[in-house]
Design a protein around this motif. Structure first.
Motif, PDB file in Angstrom:
ATOM      1  N   ASP A 142       0.867  -1.175   0.000  1.00  8.42           N
ATOM      2  CA  ASP A 142       0.000   0.000   0.000  1.00  8.42           C
ATOM      3  C   ASP A 142       0.904   1.225   0.000  1.00  8.42           C
ATOM      4  N   LYS A 143       0.731   2.094  -0.978  1.00  6.52           N
ATOM      5  CA  LYS A 143       1.610   3.255  -1.114  1.00  6.52           C
ATOM      6  C   LYS A 143       1.552   4.165   0.110  1.00  6.52           C
ATOM      7  N   ASN A 144       0.385   4.321   0.709  1.00  7.98           N
ATOM      8  CA  ASN A 144       0.262   5.185   1.891  1.00  7.98           C
ATOM      9  C   ASN A 144       1.041   4.620   3.078  1.00  7.98           C
ATOM     10  N   ILE A 145       0.937   3.317   3.300  1.00  7.94           N
ATOM     11  CA  ILE A 145       1.665   2.696   4.411  1.00  7.94           C
ATOM     12  C   ILE A 145       3.162   2.743   4.149  1.00  7.94           C
ATOM     13  N   THR A 146       3.570   2.444   2.914  1.00  9.18           N
ATOM     14  CA  THR A 146       4.996   2.497   2.565  1.00  9.18           C
ATOM     15  C   THR A 146       5.544   3.900   2.777  1.00  9.18           C
ATOM     16  N   ARG A 147       4.783   4.922   2.397  1.00 10.87           N
ATOM     17  CA  ARG A 147       5.212   6.315   2.588  1.00 10.87           C
ATOM     18  C   ARG A 147       5.357   6.636   4.074  1.00 10.87           C
ATOM     19  N   LYS A 148       4.385   6.215   4.892  1.00  7.21           N
ATOM     20  CA  LYS A 148       4.460   6.459   6.342  1.00  7.21           C
ATOM     21  C   LYS A 148       5.692   5.817   6.947  1.00  7.21           C
ATOM     22  N   VAL A 149       5.959   4.562   6.555  1.00 11.01           N
ATOM     23  CA  VAL A 149       7.118   3.837   7.094  1.00 11.01           C
ATOM     24  C   VAL A 149       8.410   4.522   6.658  1.00 11.01           C
ATOM     25  N   ASP A 150       8.513   4.877   5.387  1.00 13.06           N
ATOM     26  CA  ASP A 150       9.729   5.526   4.879  1.00 13.06           C
ATOM     27  C   ASP A 150       9.966   6.891   5.526  1.00 13.06           C
ATOM     28  N   GLU A 151       8.900   7.645   5.813  1.00 13.49           N
ATOM     29  CA  GLU A 151       9.055   8.931   6.493  1.00 13.49           C
ATOM     30  C   GLU A 151       9.526   8.741   7.937  1.00 13.49           C
ATOM     31  N   ALA A 152       9.046   7.703   8.593  1.00 11.65           N
ATOM     32  CA  ALA A 152       9.375   7.491  10.004  1.00 11.65           C
ATOM     33  C   ALA A 152      10.776   6.921  10.209  1.00 11.65           C
ATOM     34  N   VAL A 153      11.157   5.917   9.408  1.00  7.49           N
ATOM     35  CA  VAL A 153      12.428   5.228   9.665  1.00  7.49           C
ATOM     36  C   VAL A 153      13.366   5.214   8.464  1.00  7.49           C
ATOM     37  N   GLY A 154      13.002   5.857   7.383  1.00 12.13           N
ATOM     38  CA  GLY A 154      13.872   5.917   6.211  1.00 12.13           C
ATOM     39  C   GLY A 154      13.632   4.762   5.255  1.00 12.13           C
ATOM     40  N   LYS A 155      14.117   4.929   4.034  1.00  7.17           N
ATOM     41  CA  LYS A 155      13.993   3.879   3.021  1.00  7.17           C
ATOM     42  C   LYS A 155      14.961   2.740   3.349  1.00  7.17           C
ATOM     43  N   PRO A 156      14.699   1.526   2.843  1.00  6.34           N
ATOM     44  CA  PRO A 156      15.618   0.413   3.100  1.00  6.34           C
ATOM     45  C   PRO A 156      17.019   0.712   2.576  1.00  6.34           C
ATOM     46  N   PHE A 157      18.034   0.121   3.234  1.00  4.96           N
ATOM     47  CA  PHE A 157      19.416   0.302   2.803  1.00  4.96           C
ATOM     48  C   PHE A 157      19.621  -0.337   1.434  1.00  4.96           C
ATOM     49  N   PRO A 158      20.466   0.271   0.586  1.00  2.64           N
ATOM     50  CA  PRO A 158      20.839  -0.380  -0.681  1.00  2.64           C
ATOM     51  C   PRO A 158      21.644  -1.657  -0.395  1.00  2.64           C
ATOM     52  N   LEU A 159      21.680  -2.539  -1.368  1.00  2.00           N
ATOM     53  CA  LEU A 159      22.322  -3.840  -1.199  1.00  2.00           C
ATOM     54  C   LEU A 159      23.787  -3.720  -0.789  1.00  2.00           C
ATOM     55  N   LYS A 160      24.496  -2.768  -1.359  1.00  2.00           N
ATOM     56  CA  LYS A 160      25.921  -2.587  -1.048  1.00  2.00           C
ATOM     57  C   LYS A 160      26.116  -2.249   0.435  1.00  2.00           C
ATOM     58  N   GLU A 161      25.264  -1.385   0.978  1.00  2.00           N
ATOM     59  CA  GLU A 161      25.371  -1.024   2.390  1.00  2.00           C
ATOM     60  C   GLU A 161      24.987  -2.186   3.294  1.00  2.00           C
ATOM     61  N   ARG A 162      24.030  -2.992   2.854  1.00  2.00           N
ATOM     62  CA  ARG A 162      23.640  -4.164   3.644  1.00  2.00           C
ATOM     63  C   ARG A 162      24.815  -5.115   3.825  1.00  2.00           C
ATOM     64  N   PHE A 163      25.565  -5.351   2.730  1.00  2.00           N
ATOM     65  CA  PHE A 163      26.751  -6.202   2.827  1.00  2.00           C
ATOM     66  C   PHE A 163      27.807  -5.577   3.719  1.00  2.00           C
ATOM     67  N   ALA A 164      28.009  -4.274   3.588  1.00  2.00           N
ATOM     68  CA  ALA A 164      29.019  -3.578   4.387  1.00  2.00           C
ATOM     69  C   ALA A 164      28.694  -3.648   5.876  1.00  2.00           C
ATOM     70  N   MET A 165      27.401  -3.625   6.214  1.00  5.81           N
ATOM     71  CA  MET A 165      26.984  -3.686   7.614  1.00  5.81           C
ATOM     72  C   MET A 165      26.955  -5.114   8.147  1.00  5.81           C
TER      73      MET A 165
END
Length: 141
Positions: A9-32
């Motif tokens: 749901d675009k509204n829920i995805t927008r709320k989540v992204d505003e609150a905690v940020g967008k998911p990390f890109p794959l490269k950063e996931r490996f680095a972490m």
């Protein structure tokens, strides 16, 4: 905020992204070294979450996803997936007894078993990431 995240749901995805940020890109996931927790067994929860968990007879488990500005604690009830969206500035972590970690946000809480080294390492990574990414002033929120 507690949300049903079962469906796209675009509204829920927008709320989540505003609150905690967008998911990390794959490269950063490996680095972490990964951004997700091992399976966490729930021992106790706040009333609102408990009311969702008692709807089925499955083992109560959850997992945590680290995001740039917070975390998402996901758990399942019946055939639905729920997410507790917690920005870092509202996140409180406590290590209680030797094998229990408590995750608090406002009036919601989840206590999980932390009986393995992998789970304890994940909570250390989470605390380190929170310390590095906490807002330093009110304008940063």
């Amino acid at each position: 905020m507690l949300l049903n995240v079962s469906y796209t749901d675009k509204n829920i995805t927008r709320k989540v992204d505003e609150a905690v940020g967008k998911p990390f890109p794959l490269k950063e996931r490996f680095a972490m070294g990964g951004i997700g927790s091992p399976k966490l067994y729930i021992t106790e929860t706040s009333v609102e979450i408990q009311n969702l968990l008692i709807l089925d007879n499955n083992l109560n488990t959850c997992n945590i996803e680290i995001r740039p500005k917070g975390i998402i604690v996901r758990f399942r009830s019946l055939l639905e997936t729920y997410g507790l969206i917690i920005p870092y500035y509202k996140l409180k972590l406590y290590k209680g007894e030797s094998t229990v970690h408590s995750i608090y946000m406002d009036h919601h809480f989840i206590k999980v078993k932390s009986d393995t080294q992998a789970i304890q390492r994940f909570f250390k990574k989470l605390l380190d990431h929170k310390a590095d990414n906490m807002p330093t002033s009110i304008e940063d929120l």
